[in-house]
Design a protein around this motif. Structure first.
Motif, PDB file in Angstrom:
ATOM      1  N   ASP A 124      51.900  28.391  46.183  1.00  0.00           N
ATOM      2  CA  ASP A 124      50.501  28.583  45.805  1.00  0.00           C
ATOM      3  C   ASP A 124      50.156  30.065  45.673  1.00  0.00           C
ATOM      4  O   ASP A 124      49.380  30.447  44.793  1.00  0.00           O
ATOM      5  CB  ASP A 124      49.563  27.929  46.821  1.00  0.00           C
ATOM      6  N   VAL A 125      50.736  30.880  46.524  1.00  0.00           N
ATOM      7  CA  VAL A 125      50.507  32.328  46.436  1.00  0.00           C
ATOM      8  C   VAL A 125      51.114  32.854  45.138  1.00  0.00           C
ATOM      9  O   VAL A 125      50.504  33.674  44.440  1.00  0.00           O
ATOM     10  CB  VAL A 125      51.091  33.068  47.661  1.00  0.00           C
ATOM     11  N   LYS A 126      52.298  32.378  44.793  1.00  0.00           N
ATOM     12  CA  LYS A 126      52.937  32.791  43.543  1.00  0.00           C
ATOM     13  C   LYS A 126      52.081  32.395  42.341  1.00  0.00           C
ATOM     14  O   LYS A 126      51.949  33.165  41.390  1.00  0.00           O
ATOM     15  CB  LYS A 126      54.335  32.181  43.432  1.00  0.00           C
ATOM     16  N   GLU A 127      51.505  31.199  42.380  1.00  0.00           N
ATOM     17  CA  GLU A 127      50.628  30.747  41.290  1.00  0.00           C
ATOM     18  C   GLU A 127      49.388  31.626  41.206  1.00  0.00           C
ATOM     19  O   GLU A 127      48.948  32.000  40.113  1.00  0.00           O
ATOM     20  CB  GLU A 127      50.230  29.284  41.500  1.00  0.00           C
ATOM     21  N   LEU A 128      48.828  31.973  42.356  1.00  0.00           N
ATOM     22  CA  LEU A 128      47.651  32.835  42.384  1.00  0.00           C
ATOM     23  C   LEU A 128      47.980  34.214  41.803  1.00  0.00           C
ATOM     24  O   LEU A 128      47.207  34.765  41.003  1.00  0.00           O
ATOM     25  CB  LEU A 128      47.131  32.968  43.816  1.00  0.00           C
ATOM     26  N   VAL A 129      49.120  34.756  42.158  1.00  0.00           N
ATOM     27  CA  VAL A 129      49.542  36.052  41.615  1.00  0.00           C
ATOM     28  C   VAL A 129      49.738  35.955  40.102  1.00  0.00           C
ATOM     29  O   VAL A 129      49.340  36.857  39.357  1.00  0.00           O
ATOM     30  CB  VAL A 129      50.839  36.541  42.311  1.00  0.00           C
ATOM     31  N   SER A 130      50.301  34.849  39.651  1.00  0.00           N
ATOM     32  CA  SER A 130      50.487  34.648  38.210  1.00  0.00           C
ATOM     33  C   SER A 130      49.141  34.602  37.489  1.00  0.00           C
ATOM     34  O   SER A 130      48.976  35.218  36.428  1.00  0.00           O
ATOM     35  CB  SER A 130      51.264  33.352  37.965  1.00  0.00           C
ATOM     36  N   LEU A 131      48.178  33.886  38.060  1.00  0.00           N
ATOM     37  CA  LEU A 131      46.842  33.827  37.460  1.00  0.00           C
ATOM     38  C   LEU A 131      46.192  35.204  37.430  1.00  0.00           C
ATOM     39  O   LEU A 131      45.566  35.590  36.433  1.00  0.00           O
ATOM     40  CB  LEU A 131      45.952  32.846  38.231  1.00  0.00           C
ATOM     41  N   LEU A 132      46.336  35.952  38.512  1.00  0.00           N
ATOM     42  CA  LEU A 132      45.784  37.304  38.559  1.00  0.00           C
ATOM     43  C   LEU A 132      46.429  38.199  37.501  1.00  0.00           C
ATOM     44  O   LEU A 132      45.754  38.988  36.845  1.00  0.00           O
ATOM     45  CB  LEU A 132      45.978  37.917  39.945  1.00  0.00           C
ATOM     46  N   ARG A 133      47.728  38.060  37.344  1.00  0.00           N
ATOM     47  CA  ARG A 133      48.447  38.875  36.359  1.00  0.00           C
ATOM     48  C   ARG A 133      47.949  38.565  34.943  1.00  0.00           C
ATOM     49  O   ARG A 133      47.674  39.468  34.154  1.00  0.00           O
ATOM     50  CB  ARG A 133      49.948  38.613  36.478  1.00  0.00           C
ATOM     51  N   ARG A 134      47.818  37.264  34.635  1.00  0.00           N
ATOM     52  CA  ARG A 134      47.338  36.885  33.300  1.00  0.00           C
ATOM     53  C   ARG A 134      45.919  37.371  33.065  1.00  0.00           C
ATOM     54  O   ARG A 134      45.588  37.859  31.988  1.00  0.00           O
ATOM     55  CB  ARG A 134      47.422  35.372  33.116  1.00  0.00           C
ATOM     56  N   CYS A 135      45.078  37.233  34.081  1.00  0.00           N
ATOM     57  CA  CYS A 135      43.697  37.671  33.964  1.00  0.00           C
ATOM     58  C   CYS A 135      43.636  39.187  33.757  1.00  0.00           C
ATOM     59  O   CYS A 135      42.864  39.682  32.919  1.00  0.00           O
ATOM     60  CB  CYS A 135      42.915  37.255  35.204  1.00  0.00           C
ATOM     61  N   SER A 136      44.450  39.918  34.494  1.00  0.00           N
ATOM     62  CA  SER A 136      44.481  41.375  34.354  1.00  0.00           C
ATOM     63  C   SER A 136      44.945  41.779  32.958  1.00  0.00           C
ATOM     64  O   SER A 136      44.389  42.706  32.356  1.00  0.00           O
ATOM     65  CB  SER A 136      45.411  41.995  35.395  1.00  0.00           C
ATOM     66  N   ASN A 137      45.960  41.084  32.449  1.00  0.00           N
ATOM     67  CA  ASN A 137      46.447  41.381  31.097  1.00  0.00           C
ATOM     68  C   ASN A 137      45.348  41.140  30.066  1.00  0.00           C
ATOM     69  O   ASN A 137      45.143  41.946  29.157  1.00  0.00           O
ATOM     70  CB  ASN A 137      47.676  40.543  30.760  1.00  0.00           C
ATOM     71  N   ASN A 138      44.642  40.015  30.210  1.00  0.00           N
ATOM     72  CA  ASN A 138      43.548  39.724  29.278  1.00  0.00           C
ATOM     73  C   ASN A 138      42.451  40.772  29.376  1.00  0.00           C
ATOM     74  O   ASN A 138      41.917  41.218  28.359  1.00  0.00           O
ATOM     75  CB  ASN A 138      42.961  38.335  29.545  1.00  0.00           C
TER      76      ASN A 138
ATOM     77  N   GLN B 132      35.650  34.862  32.418  1.00  0.00           N
ATOM     78  CA  GLN B 132      34.886  34.266  33.520  1.00  0.00           C
ATOM     79  C   GLN B 132      35.526  32.950  33.973  1.00  0.00           C
ATOM     80  O   GLN B 132      35.629  32.681  35.171  1.00  0.00           O
ATOM     81  CB  GLN B 132      33.437  34.031  33.095  1.00  0.00           C
ATOM     82  N   ALA B 133      35.982  32.140  33.018  1.00  0.00           N
ATOM     83  CA  ALA B 133      36.626  30.865  33.363  1.00  0.00           C
ATOM     84  C   ALA B 133      37.914  31.110  34.144  1.00  0.00           C
ATOM     85  O   ALA B 133      38.197  30.422  35.141  1.00  0.00           O
ATOM     86  CB  ALA B 133      36.910  30.056  32.106  1.00  0.00           C
ATOM     87  N   ARG B 134      38.687  32.094  33.718  1.00  0.00           N
ATOM     88  CA  ARG B 134      39.937  32.401  34.426  1.00  0.00           C
ATOM     89  C   ARG B 134      39.659  32.933  35.830  1.00  0.00           C
ATOM     90  O   ARG B 134      40.340  32.588  36.786  1.00  0.00           O
ATOM     91  CB  ARG B 134      40.763  33.407  33.628  1.00  0.00           C
ATOM     92  N   LEU B 135      38.639  33.761  35.950  1.00  0.00           N
ATOM     93  CA  LEU B 135      38.280  34.272  37.278  1.00  0.00           C
ATOM     94  C   LEU B 135      37.795  33.148  38.189  1.00  0.00           C
ATOM     95  O   LEU B 135      38.124  33.117  39.374  1.00  0.00           O
ATOM     96  CB  LEU B 135      37.217  35.366  37.158  1.00  0.00           C
ATOM     97  N   ASP B 136      37.030  32.196  37.651  1.00  0.00           N
ATOM     98  CA  ASP B 136      36.593  31.035  38.441  1.00  0.00           C
ATOM     99  C   ASP B 136      37.794  30.240  38.933  1.00  0.00           C
ATOM    100  O   ASP B 136      37.824  29.795  40.080  1.00  0.00           O
ATOM    101  CB  ASP B 136      35.665  30.141  37.615  1.00  0.00           C
ATOM    102  N   GLU B 137      38.791  30.073  38.067  1.00  0.00           N
ATOM    103  CA  GLU B 137      40.005  29.342  38.443  1.00  0.00           C
ATOM    104  C   GLU B 137      40.747  30.082  39.559  1.00  0.00           C
ATOM    105  O   GLU B 137      41.221  29.474  40.518  1.00  0.00           O
ATOM    106  CB  GLU B 137      40.905  29.182  37.218  1.00  0.00           C
ATOM    107  N   ILE B 138      40.832  31.388  39.443  1.00  0.00           N
ATOM    108  CA  ILE B 138      41.505  32.197  40.469  1.00  0.00           C
ATOM    109  C   ILE B 138      40.780  32.078  41.803  1.00  0.00           C
ATOM    110  O   ILE B 138      41.395  31.886  42.852  1.00  0.00           O
ATOM    111  CB  ILE B 138      41.601  33.668  40.027  1.00  0.00           C
ATOM    112  N   TRP B 139      39.457  32.185  41.777  1.00  0.00           N
ATOM    113  CA  TRP B 139      38.688  32.078  43.020  1.00  0.00           C
ATOM    114  C   TRP B 139      38.837  30.697  43.647  1.00  0.00           C
ATOM    115  O   TRP B 139      38.929  30.570  44.873  1.00  0.00           O
ATOM    116  CB  TRP B 139      37.216  32.415  42.785  1.00  0.00           C
TER     117      TRP B 139
END
Length: 110
Positions: A52-66, A89-96
């Motif tokens: 789950d931490v790896k998935e969260l890091v992946s989401l953060l990475r994609r969001c940062s790239n965008n 905003q949708a990606r940040l909501d998913e990350i949170w």
């Protein structure tokens, strides 16, 4: 870090030793001294599934790239599209949401 210069010795039965090795294998621990020290001092070892931490890091990475792409576009054109902001905003909501679930599960570890 304090130097480990004191020795402890104790005897176990063959079945005790097999059980210790089994528990070490279940925890993914390869060092018997590290395992026994942790058990003697704290009484437990915890193996965390960090998928789950790896998935969260992946989401953060994609969001940062965008976000970097949006910033670059805004700098080049002087504007940013409303759809890009909604996507971010949708990606940040998913990350949170992932972060809240992960922290809740970690808090329940006793």
């Amino acid at each position: 870090m304090e130097k480990k210069d004191q020795e402890l010795h104790f005897f176990v039965t063959k079945s005790d030793q097999e059980r210790i090795h089994q528990k070490m294998a279940e925890m993914g621990i390869h060092s018997k001294s590290a395992y026994l020290r942790k058990m003697a001092l704290d009484g437990y070892c915890v193996k965390l599934d960090l998928q789950d931490v790896k998935e969260l890091v992946s989401l953060l990475r994609r969001c940062s790239n965008n976000l970097n792409q949006y910033a670059k576009r805004a700098n080049e054109t002087g504007s940013i599209y409303q759809e890009d902001i909604r996507d971010l905003q949708a990606r940040l909501d998913e990350i949170w949401q992932c972060a809240r679930e992960l922290l809740s599960r970690l808090a329940s570890i006793r």
